[in-house]
Write a protein that holds these residues in place. Structure first.
Motif, mmCIF file in Angstrom:
data_model
loop_
_atom_site.group_PDB
_atom_site.id
_atom_site.type_symbol
_atom_site.label_atom_id
_atom_site.label_comp_id
_atom_site.label_asym_id
_atom_site.label_seq_id
_atom_site.Cartn_x
_atom_site.Cartn_y
_atom_site.Cartn_z
ATOM 1 N N ALA A 1 54.255 1.216 -20.521
ATOM 2 C CA ALA A 1 54.716 0.842 -19.182
ATOM 3 C C ALA A 1 54.223 1.848 -18.139
ATOM 4 O O ALA A 1 53.797 1.467 -17.045
ATOM 5 C CB ALA A 1 56.243 0.748 -19.161
ATOM 6 N N LEU A 2 54.256 3.118 -18.479
ATOM 7 C CA LEU A 2 53.779 4.166 -17.573
ATOM 8 C C LEU A 2 52.283 3.997 -17.311
ATOM 9 O O LEU A 2 51.825 4.047 -16.160
ATOM 10 C CB LEU A 2 54.075 5.530 -18.201
ATOM 11 C CG LEU A 2 54.020 6.753 -17.313
ATOM 12 C CD1 LEU A 2 55.053 6.677 -16.197
ATOM 13 C CD2 LEU A 2 54.251 8.005 -18.149
ATOM 14 N N LEU A 3 51.513 3.774 -18.369
ATOM 15 C CA LEU A 3 50.073 3.588 -18.242
ATOM 16 C C LEU A 3 49.755 2.368 -17.370
ATOM 17 O O LEU A 3 48.947 2.444 -16.438
ATOM 18 C CB LEU A 3 49.437 3.421 -19.627
ATOM 19 C CG LEU A 3 47.924 3.278 -19.635
ATOM 20 C CD1 LEU A 3 47.291 4.617 -19.990
ATOM 21 C CD2 LEU A 3 47.506 2.225 -20.625
ATOM 22 N N HIS A 4 50.403 1.251 -17.654
ATOM 23 C CA HIS A 4 50.127 0.020 -16.911
ATOM 24 C C HIS A 4 50.579 0.116 -15.464
ATOM 25 O O HIS A 4 49.923 -0.432 -14.568
ATOM 26 C CB HIS A 4 50.728 -1.184 -17.625
ATOM 27 C CG HIS A 4 49.893 -1.645 -18.783
ATOM 28 N ND1 HIS A 4 49.217 -2.826 -18.795
ATOM 29 C CD2 HIS A 4 49.607 -1.035 -19.969
ATOM 30 C CE1 HIS A 4 48.543 -2.967 -19.936
ATOM 31 N NE2 HIS A 4 48.776 -1.880 -20.661
ATOM 32 N N SER A 5 51.675 0.804 -15.189
ATOM 33 C CA SER A 5 52.115 0.929 -13.791
ATOM 34 C C SER A 5 51.149 1.798 -13.001
ATOM 35 O O SER A 5 51.001 1.625 -11.794
ATOM 36 C CB SER A 5 53.536 1.484 -13.714
ATOM 37 O OG SER A 5 53.573 2.854 -14.082
#
Length: 133
Positions: free
Chosen positions: A125-129
Motif C-alpha cells: 500500500a505504501l509503495l502504490h500510494s
C-alpha cells in the motif's frame, strides 16, 4: 475510496530493466550486466532511451523491510503501469546489523509468507500510494 497508508520513514527507489541487451548497452564494453542472470533475461537499461525501457522495479525500504514489485513501463507516458505489476519481493532487514547488508539479508524472498502478510500488505500500500497516487 481507500485511505492512504499512514506515513512512515521510508526510502523509495527505481531500477530499470530491458530485454534488449544490445540496445541497453549500445555496444559499450564499459557497462556490463550487474549479475550473470541479468544477461540471460533482463538487464539494466544503462544507455537505453527512457521510452525503450521494458520494466521498472519499484521499491520501498523501511528500517525493517524492503518491498519491491516489477511493473511494465509505459514508454509513451514515461511512467510505470500499475496494471501488470508482478514478482513481489519482500526482504526482512530486522536482523541487518550493517548499514545495508544485502549480501546477508536479501537471499530469501519472503513475499507470500503467511506470517508476514500484514507487513507485505502495508508495504504494498505504501509503495502504490507513492508511485500511483
Amino acid at each position: 475510496q481507500q485511505q492512504p497508508p499512514p506515513r512512515v520513514a521510508a526510502a523509495y527507489s527505481v531500477i530499470t530493466r530491458c530485454r534488449n541487451c544490445t540496445l541497453a548497452y549500445n555496444g559499450s564494453r564499459e557497462c556490463m550486466p550487474d549479475q550473470a542472470a541479468d544477461a540471460a533475461f533482463l538487464v539494466p537499461c544503462c544507455l537505453t532511451p527512457r521510452a525503450g525501457f521494458d520494466w521498472v522495479g519499484l521499491s520501498v525500504r523501511t528500517a525493517s523491510f524492503r518491498y519491491s514489485e516489477y511493473c511494465p513501463w509505459n514508454g509513451t507516458a514515461l511512467q510505470p503501469q500499475q496494471a501488470g505489476c508482478a514478482s513481489p519481493e519482500l526482504f526482512d532487514h530486522r536482523n541487518d546489523t550493517a548499514l545495508f547488508d544485502v549480501d546477508t539479508v536479501e537471499n530469501t524472498n519472503r513475499a507470500g509468507e503467511p506470517g508476514l502478510a500484514a507487513e507485505q500488505a502495508a508495504l504494498r500500500a505504501l509503495l502504490h500510494s507513492h508511485y500511483f497516487p
